[in-house]
Every structure is written in C-alpha cells, then in structure tokens.
Design a protein around this motif. Structure first.
Motif, PDB file in Angstrom:
ATOM      1  N   ILE A 136       0.842  -1.197   0.000  1.00 22.07           N
ATOM      2  CA  ILE A 136       0.000   0.000   0.000  1.00 22.07           C
ATOM      3  C   ILE A 136       0.879   1.249   0.000  1.00 22.07           C
ATOM      4  O   ILE A 136       1.385   1.673   1.040  1.00 22.07           O
ATOM      5  CB  ILE A 136      -0.954   0.011   1.215  1.00 22.07           C
ATOM      6  CG1 ILE A 136      -1.768  -1.278   1.301  1.00 22.07           C
ATOM      7  CG2 ILE A 136      -1.840   1.248   1.180  1.00 22.07           C
ATOM      8  CD1 ILE A 136      -2.753  -1.496   0.190  1.00 22.07           C
ATOM      9  N   LYS A 142       1.008   5.236  -2.150  1.00 25.59           N
ATOM     10  CA  LYS A 142       0.184   6.131  -2.969  1.00 25.59           C
ATOM     11  C   LYS A 142       0.354   5.802  -4.461  1.00 25.59           C
ATOM     12  O   LYS A 142      -0.627   5.716  -5.196  1.00 25.59           O
ATOM     13  CB  LYS A 142       0.539   7.587  -2.682  1.00 25.59           C
ATOM     14  CG  LYS A 142      -0.396   8.570  -3.342  1.00 25.59           C
ATOM     15  CD  LYS A 142      -0.169   9.980  -2.836  1.00 25.59           C
ATOM     16  CE  LYS A 142      -1.250  10.899  -3.373  1.00 25.59           C
ATOM     17  NZ  LYS A 142      -1.269  12.186  -2.687  1.00 25.59           N
ATOM     18  N   ILE A 185      -1.406   2.484  -5.349  1.00 26.46           N
ATOM     19  CA  ILE A 185      -2.865   2.666  -5.372  1.00 26.46           C
ATOM     20  C   ILE A 185      -3.275   3.393  -6.655  1.00 26.46           C
ATOM     21  O   ILE A 185      -4.200   2.977  -7.357  1.00 26.46           O
ATOM     22  CB  ILE A 185      -3.351   3.425  -4.117  1.00 26.46           C
ATOM     23  CG1 ILE A 185      -3.115   2.604  -2.848  1.00 26.46           C
ATOM     24  CG2 ILE A 185      -4.812   3.839  -4.255  1.00 26.46           C
ATOM     25  CD1 ILE A 185      -3.927   1.344  -2.718  1.00 26.46           C
ATOM     26  N   SER A 220      -7.251   6.347   3.278  1.00 27.12           N
ATOM     27  CA  SER A 220      -7.648   7.511   2.498  1.00 27.12           C
ATOM     28  C   SER A 220      -7.006   8.788   3.065  1.00 27.12           C
ATOM     29  O   SER A 220      -6.452   9.592   2.314  1.00 27.12           O
ATOM     30  CB  SER A 220      -9.169   7.636   2.498  1.00 27.12           C
ATOM     31  OG  SER A 220      -9.591   8.819   1.868  1.00 27.12           O
ATOM     32  N   ILE A 240      -8.959   3.887  -3.600  1.00 24.42           N
ATOM     33  CA  ILE A 240      -8.357   2.752  -2.896  1.00 24.42           C
ATOM     34  C   ILE A 240      -9.149   1.482  -3.175  1.00 24.42           C
ATOM     35  O   ILE A 240      -8.566   0.430  -3.465  1.00 24.42           O
ATOM     36  CB  ILE A 240      -8.240   3.056  -1.391  1.00 24.42           C
ATOM     37  CG1 ILE A 240      -7.322   4.266  -1.188  1.00 24.42           C
ATOM     38  CG2 ILE A 240      -7.727   1.831  -0.624  1.00 24.42           C
ATOM     39  CD1 ILE A 240      -7.373   4.876   0.196  1.00 24.42           C
TER      40      ILE A 240
END
Length: 180
Positions: free
Chosen positions: A9, A11, A14, A153, A163
């Motif tokens: 995970i 940014k 995603i 988020s 997401i």
C-alpha cells in the motif's frame, strides 16, 4: 497464503492499480450507474425501488429475485432512514430490512450515498489487504474494514473509491496468477 502477494500500500501503487481499474471499466454501464446514483443521492437521500434494484444489480446479480420482492414504499422508507441516521450501525441495519441486502450490497448503497465515508466491501479488496474472508460478515468486521479504508484515504490523501478500485484490480490481476 503467500504474504508476498499482499498489495504493497503506497500512494503510487494505489494510483497505478486504480488507473488500470478505470481503464477496464471506462465507458461501461457500471461506470455510468455509479456516477448516476452518486449524483442522485447527493440531491435526494433515498432510492426508489427501480433505483435500488439497479444499484443492487451493480454489485451482485445473484440476489436479483430478492431485490424484486421489495416494495417501492419499503425501499423509500429504509433508504431514507438509513441515509438520515447518524449512527453507523443504524445506517446499515436499516438497509438489512430490504430483501437481498447483506453487507456487500449495503456497502454499495452507503458508498453511493456517502462516498467520502464508506468503501465497497468486496472479497477482492480483502484479498489484496491480506485479510481472511470471513464465513459471515458482521458489524464489527464491516466497521473495522470501513475504518481501515478511511485511515488509508487520510494517510494517502486519496479518495476511498480510488483505494477500493486499486484493491479490486490488484486482486483481479494477482489472484488469477495464483490459480494458474
């Protein structure tokens, strides 16, 4: 389960997988339904029976016969009460009064009504996070999942739906590799 397949995970990850999701669904009826009902529910805080059926079918066609058992009045009352409730448990419990609604469909209804607060519960997203698929969903599981996506988020400064899309697409790609 191989821990190396859990989605990393970040940014960038995603955003990358969400773009792949968008590319797959761009211009489809699914994309149009999502946009339409998010717009409707920003102006009006309930669904009609036909709108409920179409939204339910967007998530899962399997309970179709159950969706049709709901009256227009029941759909109107339950969605209106749900979308006006301040308590999260009351919000989701009100939707369970409708035939064909479990946590996955309820999560779509709540996401369309409150796109910044709720994610869409899906086995693919759970897989991407490395969460085991429960035999039955319950409120504690759902709220834990919802809070996880809200936290991501905020941390990543990305919409919950971005997401959602990334988790779904990551699983769609990598679960297929495992099955081969």
């Amino acid at each position: 389960r191989n821990p190396y397949l859990i989605m990393k995970i970040t940014k960038n990850n995603i955003i990358q997988y969400a773009k792949l999701y968008d590319k797959q669904w761009k211009g489809t009826n699914d994309e149009e339904i999502e946009k339409r009902y998010k717009g409707i529910l920003q102006k009006r805080r309930y669904l009609t029976r036909d709108e409920f059926i179409e939204t339910g079918m967007w998530k899962s066609k399997r309970p179709k016969r159950w969706y049709y058992k709901n009256s227009n009045s029941d759909v109107h009352q339950c969605t209106k009460k749900s979308f006006s409730a301040q308590d999260e448990e009351k919000r989701i419990d009100e939707l369970f009064k409708l035939y064909g609604v479990g946590y996955p469909v309820a999560s779509v209804l709540l996401h369309f009504a409150f796109p910044d607060e709720y994610s869409i519960l899906d086995f693919r997203a759970l897989w991407s996070l490395g969460w085991p698929q429960p035999s039955n969903y319950d409120f504690l599981f759902w709220i834990k999942y919802s809070q996880k996506l809200r936290t991501l988020s905020k941390k990543l400064h990305l919409p919950i739906r971005t997401i959602d899309k990334a988790l779904w697409k990551y699983s769609a790609i990598h679960q297929l590799k495992i099955k081969k």
